[in-house]
Enzyme design. Structure first.
Site, short mmCIF file in Angstrom:
data_model
loop_
_atom_site.label_atom_id
_atom_site.label_comp_id
_atom_site.label_asym_id
_atom_site.label_seq_id
_atom_site.Cartn_x
_atom_site.Cartn_y
_atom_site.Cartn_z
CD1 TRP A 102 -2.00 -1.75 1.94
CD2 TRP A 102 -2.57 -1.28 0.49
NE1 TRP A 102 -2.78 -2.82 1.99
CE2 TRP A 102 -4.01 -2.75 0.65
CE3 TRP A 102 -3.13 -0.68 -0.58
CZ2 TRP A 102 -4.37 -3.23 -0.27
CZ3 TRP A 102 -4.57 -1.05 -1.90
CH2 TRP A 102 -5.23 -2.76 -1.31
CG ASP A 169 -3.19 4.10 4.13
OD1 ASP A 169 -3.72 3.72 4.67
OD2 ASP A 169 -2.67 3.30 3.15
CE LYS A 193 -8.07 -3.01 5.03
NZ LYS A 193 -7.43 -2.32 4.18
#
Ligand SMILES: *Cc1c(COP(=O)(O)O)cnc(C)c1O
Length: 357
Positions: A102, A169, A193
């Site tokens: 990511w 993030d 998440k």
């Protein structure tokens, strides 16, 4: 309903009461005779939901008045682009700590607007650690990090705390532990998440970044657009925001971050202790960088994989398959996963050792 122990990496387990209440809202929202998803997002009932959700975020994370909160769309993947657009200042240069797949994608997006500089990377060891010595030049407009590497099971324990604006993030560990929000100029996180269903993305930012970018930003990607309209510039993802609000309420009612942080450590310790004790299993992440959210491990003897998978299925354990880039197993233990589920998993691991060790 069958009881499943859900270790899915995302979309993930949410509290049972959130599933219950959010499904009721689809049929009859607040006894109005209308569904949550058929009313105007400008109605008082929905505006109240949005405001409640935003204020719960501020409350739970103890967000200072310098910062604000938005619920937008596009996932964390659009966040990669939003971060670069909104934070690129004079030098049009972002520094990226590449600690996983990511993080690497985030770095790539910045290169569409300007320069994306790698300040550290753990790709040499398949991202099994967090680089500590960063190569930070003072021409960086911001530094971008990924707090928790969902796929590789590593987590930043101590954040950069220097002069360069910090963007993060936080998709897979937001609300899992206390953080000092004042240290960040921008935090973003896909809901699915640890906060709610997929469909909304949380942005937390220092208001001083608004309107300061040196690159022209399309309307929808400019945080200022959404800030000026209280997160209602266009139709928000009403269901995802509502269910996130319910999860945040649940978190607050259960003692907030102090309590959940302890609970998360307890779950992580239980599983890591078993991985380290067992003769059969091996953790893949560097010890000091181990994530409390995603625990990655393998069976040293690959011939046992099938047997272990069958035992997991029999114990109603779901979602333990590791990501293809790491292999093995990954136990994702987000806030709503009860300690009991980890105990069941550890029992299965012990049973495997008794039979095959
Ligand atoms: C899952 C994940 C993403 C991608 O999120 P989307 O909302 O699917 O775009 C980005 N970053 C991290 C750390 C993730 O875990």
């Amino acid at each position: 309903m069958k009881k499943i122990h859900n270790f899915s990496a995302g979309p993930c387990i949410l509290p049972q009461e959130v599933f219950q209440k959010s499904s009721e809202s689809i049929i009859d929202f607040k006894n109005s005779g209308l569904s949550l998803i058929e009313i105007s997002h400008r109605s008082k009932d929905f505006v109240d939901v949005m405001e409640k959700a935003r204020s719960l975020v501020k409350d739970i994370l103890n967000i200072p008045s310098t910062h604000d909160v938005l619920f937008l769309q596009g996932g964390a993947s659009l966040g990669f682009l939003m971060a670069a657009y909104n934070l690129m200042a004079e030098n049009k240069t972002g520094g990226y700590l590449v600690t996983g797949a990511w993080a690497k994608k985030a770095a790539k997006e910045a290169s569409f607007m300007g320069n994306s500089v790698i300040v550290g990377s753990s790709e040499d060891k398949n991202f099994n650690y967090i680089p500590k010595n960063l190569n930070i030049e003072n021409n960086l407009d911001y530094l971008h990090v990924t707090s928790n590497n969902t796929i590789f099971g590593t987590q930043i324990k101590e954040f950069y705390n220097g002069n360069i604006p910090l963007a993060c993030d936080m998709s897979s560990d937001i609300f899992s532990r206390k953080i000092d929000v004042s240290n960040f100029d921008l935090i973003y996180a896909g809901a699915q998440k640890n906060m709610g269903p997929a469909g909304t993305t949380l942005y937390i930012f220092n208001k001083k970044i608004l309107g300061n970018s040196s690159v022209p930003i399309p309307t929808m990607l400019d945080l200022k657009t959404h800030f000026d309209k209280d997160s209602m510039f266009n139709t928000p993802p009403v269901f995802a925001v509502y269910a996130s609000m319910l999860t945040l309420e649940w978190l607050k009612n259960n003692g907030g971050l102090n309590v959940i942080e302890k609970q998360n450590s307890k779950k992580a310790n239980l599983l890591y202790n078993e991985i380290d004790r067992s003769s059969l299993f091996k953790g893949t992440a560097n010890l000091e960088d181990r994530s409390t959210m995603n625990v990655t491990f393998t069976l040293e003897n690959k011939d046992l994989n099938e047997h272990f998978n069958n035992m997991l299925a029999n114990a109603n354990i779901n979602g333990l398959k590791g990501h293809r880039s790491v292999g093995g197993f990954r136990a994702s233990m987000y806030n709503a996963l009860p300690l009991e589920s980890v105990e069941v998993l550890v029992d299965v691991m012990k049973n495997l050792e008794t039979k095959k060790g």
